[in-house]
Design an enzyme around this catalytic site. Structure first.
Site, PDB file in Angstrom:
ATOM      1  N   ARG A 129      -2.404   3.925   6.961  1.00 37.99           N
ATOM      2  CA  ARG A 129      -3.657   3.933   7.732  1.00 37.99           C
ATOM      3  C   ARG A 129      -4.432   5.243   7.566  1.00 37.99           C
ATOM      4  NH1 ARG A 129      -0.421   0.416  11.071  1.00 37.99           N
ATOM      5  NH2 ARG A 129      -1.455  -1.614  11.140  1.00 37.99           N
ATOM      6  N   ASN A 179       0.852  -1.191   0.000  1.00 40.91           N
ATOM      7  CA  ASN A 179       0.000   0.000   0.000  1.00 40.91           C
ATOM      8  C   ASN A 179       0.893   1.248   0.000  1.00 40.91           C
ATOM      9  OD1 ASN A 179      -2.411   1.415  -0.076  1.00 40.91           O
ATOM     10  ND2 ASN A 179      -2.547   1.531   2.146  1.00 40.91           N
ATOM     11  N   HIS A 225       2.890   4.616  -0.489  1.00 42.66           N
ATOM     12  CA  HIS A 225       2.602   6.034  -0.715  1.00 42.66           C
ATOM     13  C   HIS A 225       3.926   6.776  -0.826  1.00 42.66           C
ATOM     14  CE1 HIS A 225       3.509   6.291   3.514  1.00 42.66           C
ATOM     15  NE2 HIS A 225       2.558   5.400   3.771  1.00 42.66           N
ATOM     16  N   HIS A 248       6.959   5.913   1.323  1.00 50.49           N
ATOM     17  CA  HIS A 248       7.700   4.690   0.958  1.00 50.49           C
ATOM     18  C   HIS A 248       8.649   4.980  -0.205  1.00 50.49           C
ATOM     19  CE1 HIS A 248       4.015   2.640   2.719  1.00 50.49           C
ATOM     20  NE2 HIS A 248       5.001   2.055   3.373  1.00 50.49           N
TER      21      HIS A 248
END
Ligand code: PAF
Length: 281
Positions: free
Chosen positions: A189, A32, A34, A37
């Site tokens: 999150r 996941n 973004h 990262h």
């Protein structure tokens, strides 16, 4: 970008790269991906010839009531982002590849300090899951350098300590926290936040900044500062988990004369638990 699903496949490719004298950088993730990262990948690219990213949602580090099954799996989008930034190798094992004997009987790596405070207090077993999987990933990749985000400050401190205690031949680099324009630390999150919560979620960062400013101005009444920050977070409609002023290396409660201090915080929204920190070093 080459994608590997097996340990052996990745090891064969890395052995070849090592024989050519290439330096290996590693960015472990749970996917996941973004912008934060991608910054980790860019950071690893600066000082390595080959960058390996792993995507593995590690069941061992999630508690029974946590969001392992809800954790977003966005493999195709992640691959596109990694290709765009020029990541060389992606390791994407399944549970059976990582835990062929199951989770219950898996040999574990336990860091005996720093893991039952702060996030560890509300997530029992979490750091044992992290240190175990990171050890396995280090053994698989055998990187020269591994890059971790400073947002997960406790994770970073625990991994540094594990590497030191177990003489692991890997250099650990911290990449600065990547923030949204309003100060909210980027996190997978954040995608769980409602529109209304998203508008107010930077309160955690605001309150930690407020504490940091107070300390810089000479206020050393740490307990009163922590209480006031918790009150601010509650007033914004969130449930504080903790705001703690800690020694940056040991994560023990900071002493008034400590020079290296980190202010760490966590709060619950209706659908996620967010963390952040500010170091005063
Ligand atoms: O920070 C994360 O995403 C995870 O804790 C890590 C380091 C990839 C281990 O599963």
């Amino acid at each position: 970008m080459q994608i590997f699903h097996t340990i052996q496949g990745l090891r064969d490719a890395l052995n070849e790269a090592r024989q050519q004298g290439k330096r290996i950088g590693f960015v472990p993730t749970m996917g996941n991906l973004h912008d934060a990262h991608i910054e980790l990948i860019k950071n690893a690219q600066q000082s390595n010839d080959i960058v390996v990213c792993s995507i593995f949602v590690n069941g061992l580090q999630f508690g029974l009531n946590e969001d392992w099954d809800k954790y977003p799996r966005t493999f195709e989008g992640d691959c596109n982002k990694l290709r765009e930034v020029g990541c060389d190798f992606l390791f994407h094992p399944d549970d059976n590849e990582m835990y062929p004997n199951g989770l219950d009987t898996q040999t574990r790596v336990i860091c005996s300090t720093m893991t039952d405070v702060l996030c560890g207090a509300s997530r029992p077993g979490h750091f044992e899951g992290v240190t175990t999987v990171v050890t396995k990933l280090f053994n698989i990749v055998q990187p020269d350098e591994a890059v971790f985000g400073a947002k997960d400050y406790q994770q970073l401190a625990v991994i540094r300590r594990m590497v030191e205690d177990l003489c692991m031949p890997v250099e650990i680099t911290a990449s600065p926290i990547h923030r949204e324009p309003d100060g909210l630390a980027m996190s997978s999150r954040n995608g769980f936040l409602s529109k209304d919560e998203r508008l107010k979620a930077s309160q955690l960062n605001k309150s930690l900044n407020w504490v940091a400013d107070q300390i810089k101005a000479g206020n050393r009444d740490f307990i009163a500062l922590e209480e006031e920050a918790n009150r601010q977070i509650e007033a914004a409609g969130f449930k504080p988990d903790y705001v703690t002023i800690s020694n940056s290396k040991t994560l023990e409660l900071a002493a008034v004369d400590d020079e290296h201090i980190t202010v760490l915080g966590a709060m619950y929204t209706s659908s996620a638990r967010l963390i952040d920190n500010i170091s005063l070093n």
